[in-house]
Design a protein around this motif. Structure first.
Motif, PDB file in Angstrom:
ATOM      1  N   LYS A 104     -11.757 -13.016 101.962  1.00 17.87           N
ATOM      2  CA  LYS A 104     -11.941 -12.056 103.048  1.00 17.87           C
ATOM      3  C   LYS A 104     -10.889 -10.965 102.925  1.00 17.87           C
ATOM      4  O   LYS A 104      -9.685 -11.248 102.932  1.00 17.87           O
ATOM      5  CB  LYS A 104     -11.824 -12.752 104.405  1.00 17.87           C
ATOM      6  CG  LYS A 104     -12.129 -11.821 105.577  1.00 17.87           C
ATOM      7  CD  LYS A 104     -12.143 -12.584 106.892  1.00 17.87           C
ATOM      8  CE  LYS A 104     -12.497 -11.656 108.046  1.00 17.87           C
ATOM      9  NZ  LYS A 104     -12.535 -12.386 109.346  1.00 17.87           N
ATOM     10  N   LEU A 105     -11.329  -9.722 102.809  1.00 20.56           N
ATOM     11  CA  LEU A 105     -10.442  -8.591 102.602  1.00 20.56           C
ATOM     12  C   LEU A 105     -10.456  -7.671 103.812  1.00 20.56           C
ATOM     13  O   LEU A 105     -11.496  -7.482 104.442  1.00 20.56           O
ATOM     14  CB  LEU A 105     -10.869  -7.788 101.364  1.00 20.56           C
ATOM     15  CG  LEU A 105     -11.207  -8.553 100.083  1.00 20.56           C
ATOM     16  CD1 LEU A 105     -11.573  -7.567  98.980  1.00 20.56           C
ATOM     17  CD2 LEU A 105     -10.053  -9.436  99.659  1.00 20.56           C
ATOM     18  N   LEU A 106      -9.314  -7.075 104.117  1.00 23.56           N
ATOM     19  CA  LEU A 106      -9.224  -6.003 105.102  1.00 23.56           C
ATOM     20  C   LEU A 106      -8.971  -4.712 104.350  1.00 23.56           C
ATOM     21  O   LEU A 106      -8.010  -4.611 103.586  1.00 23.56           O
ATOM     22  CB  LEU A 106      -8.078  -6.257 106.088  1.00 23.56           C
ATOM     23  CG  LEU A 106      -7.794  -5.121 107.089  1.00 23.56           C
ATOM     24  CD1 LEU A 106      -8.996  -4.856 107.978  1.00 23.56           C
ATOM     25  CD2 LEU A 106      -6.553  -5.447 107.933  1.00 23.56           C
ATOM     26  N   GLU A 113     -13.817  -6.305 105.749  1.00 29.14           N
ATOM     27  CA  GLU A 113     -13.745  -5.671 107.067  1.00 29.14           C
ATOM     28  C   GLU A 113     -12.975  -4.366 106.909  1.00 29.14           C
ATOM     29  O   GLU A 113     -11.969  -4.320 106.199  1.00 29.14           O
ATOM     30  CB  GLU A 113     -13.063  -6.585 108.077  1.00 29.14           C
ATOM     31  CG  GLU A 113     -13.118  -6.067 109.502  1.00 29.14           C
ATOM     32  CD  GLU A 113     -12.725  -7.124 110.521  1.00 29.14           C
ATOM     33  OE1 GLU A 113     -12.687  -6.788 111.725  1.00 29.14           O
ATOM     34  OE2 GLU A 113     -12.460  -8.278 110.123  1.00 29.14           O
ATOM     35  N   TYR A 131      -6.555 -12.757 106.764  1.00 27.57           N
ATOM     36  CA  TYR A 131      -7.213 -12.153 105.605  1.00 27.57           C
ATOM     37  C   TYR A 131      -6.559 -12.697 104.340  1.00 27.57           C
ATOM     38  O   TYR A 131      -5.380 -13.061 104.341  1.00 27.57           O
ATOM     39  CB  TYR A 131      -7.090 -10.632 105.639  1.00 27.57           C
ATOM     40  CG  TYR A 131      -7.756  -9.994 106.838  1.00 27.57           C
ATOM     41  CD1 TYR A 131      -9.117  -9.712 106.830  1.00 27.57           C
ATOM     42  CD2 TYR A 131      -7.019  -9.694 107.982  1.00 27.57           C
ATOM     43  CE1 TYR A 131      -9.731  -9.142 107.940  1.00 27.57           C
ATOM     44  CE2 TYR A 131      -7.625  -9.128 109.098  1.00 27.57           C
ATOM     45  CZ  TYR A 131      -8.979  -8.853 109.073  1.00 27.57           C
ATOM     46  OH  TYR A 131      -9.593  -8.295 110.169  1.00 27.57           O
ATOM     47  N   ASP A 132      -7.331 -12.722 103.272  1.00 29.56           N
ATOM     48  CA  ASP A 132      -6.790 -13.176 101.995  1.00 29.56           C
ATOM     49  C   ASP A 132      -6.063 -12.059 101.261  1.00 29.56           C
ATOM     50  O   ASP A 132      -5.183 -12.316 100.432  1.00 29.56           O
ATOM     51  CB  ASP A 132      -7.911 -13.729 101.115  1.00 29.56           C
ATOM     52  CG  ASP A 132      -8.548 -14.959 101.725  1.00 29.56           C
ATOM     53  OD1 ASP A 132      -7.839 -15.979 101.857  1.00 29.56           O
ATOM     54  OD2 ASP A 132      -9.733 -14.903 102.087  1.00 29.56           O
ATOM     55  N   ILE A 169      -5.117  -7.473 101.708  1.00 31.59           N
ATOM     56  CA  ILE A 169      -5.260  -6.211 102.444  1.00 31.59           C
ATOM     57  C   ILE A 169      -5.205  -5.052 101.463  1.00 31.59           C
ATOM     58  O   ILE A 169      -4.286  -4.975 100.639  1.00 31.59           O
ATOM     59  CB  ILE A 169      -4.148  -6.064 103.508  1.00 31.59           C
ATOM     60  CG1 ILE A 169      -4.259  -7.190 104.541  1.00 31.59           C
ATOM     61  CG2 ILE A 169      -4.225  -4.694 104.182  1.00 31.59           C
ATOM     62  CD1 ILE A 169      -3.054  -7.306 105.455  1.00 31.59           C
ATOM     63  N   THR A 172       0.577 -11.948 103.400  1.00 32.84           N
ATOM     64  CA  THR A 172      -0.724 -11.590 102.833  1.00 32.84           C
ATOM     65  C   THR A 172      -0.545 -10.549 101.734  1.00 32.84           C
ATOM     66  O   THR A 172       0.152  -9.552 101.939  1.00 32.84           O
ATOM     67  CB  THR A 172      -1.633 -11.007 103.934  1.00 32.84           C
ATOM     68  OG1 THR A 172      -1.657 -11.881 105.053  1.00 32.84           O
ATOM     69  CG2 THR A 172      -3.047 -10.790 103.396  1.00 32.84           C
TER      70      THR A 172
END
Length: 230
Positions: free
Chosen positions: A6-8, A32, A49-50, A52, A77
């Motif tokens: 999951k990335l931001l 996201e 998150y994994d 950013i 992160t």
């Protein structure tokens, strides 16, 4: 396709953000997006998150401020800075604020994805934490408290200086090339003519060697650097 991570993605240009998000989704990532620094920082410090991905030129809070806020919140992160600012001073500033990698626009998408995978691997594997303290002569770093001392005297270091010093202590007595630092501390593939490694070695020398004996950081001309007591 199974979601890998999951990335931001914090990017104020909606056209670029949409295109990049679409490409990353095809690669299997859940993405996201935030379109300003304030919202990006809030999301990064509220949800897990994994990784950013962070632009620098952002409204409300710039990327440097967002990066600093994330680190001050106690989060480790991985952060990949993705920006048009490519000067060495910008890179150093970004890394000093806690970024793990730095990619300059325009970029090759395959390299971009490779950088993401490299950072994810590094964060998942981490360093060997069997020893709580690393030392050489009277220099010590505590892996739990992330503190550095020499002759019992506390030495203030930045996050990047700490990572370089930890890597050198884990490899004490071994000559480390410029590319060793690039691959194991930064995961950066920048131009080999850059002097960023030399800059940080000088920072460390001033802090841990200038006022102490014996000198611990030594230059092996044409080869690299070695940390050892002579």
């Amino acid at each position: 396709m199974e979601t890998l991570a999951k990335l931001l993605y914090i990017e104020d240009d909606k056209r670029i953000a949409d295109a990049t998000q679409k490409g990353l989704t095809k690669e299997g990532f859940e993405v996201e997006t935030a379109f300003d620094g304030f919202v990006g920082a809030r999301l990064a410090t509220t949800y897990a998150y994994d990784l950013i991905i962070l632009d620098i030129n952002l409204p409300l809070m710039n990327g440097f401020e967002v990066c600093k806020a994330i680190r001050q919140h106690g989060l480790d992160t991985p952060i990949l800075m993705l920006t048009a600012l490519g000067e060495i001073d910008d890179r150093v500033r970004g890394l000093d604020h806690g970024a793990d990698d730095y990619l300059v626009k325009p970029f090759n998408f395959r390299e971009f994805v490779a950088r993401i995978h490299a950072l994810l691997r590094r964060s998942q594997i981490g360093y060997d934490q069997q020893a709580e303290v690393l030392r050489e002569a009277d220099l010590e770093i505590n892996l739990l408290t992330k503190t550095v001392t020499r002759s019992g005297q506390a030495i203030e270091v930045t996050a990047r200086e700490y990572e370089m010093l930890e890597y050198m202590l884990r490899n004490k007595g071994r000559v480390l090339s410029k590319m060793d630092f690039v691959e194991h501390v930064w995961d950066l593939n920048f131009d080999t003519n850059t002097n960023i490694i030399e800059v940080y070695i000088n920072y460390l020398r001033k802090k841990i060697d200038q006022d102490f004996e014996p000198k611990l950081i030594h230059t092996k001309r044409g080869l690299g650097y070695v940390l050892k007591a002579r």
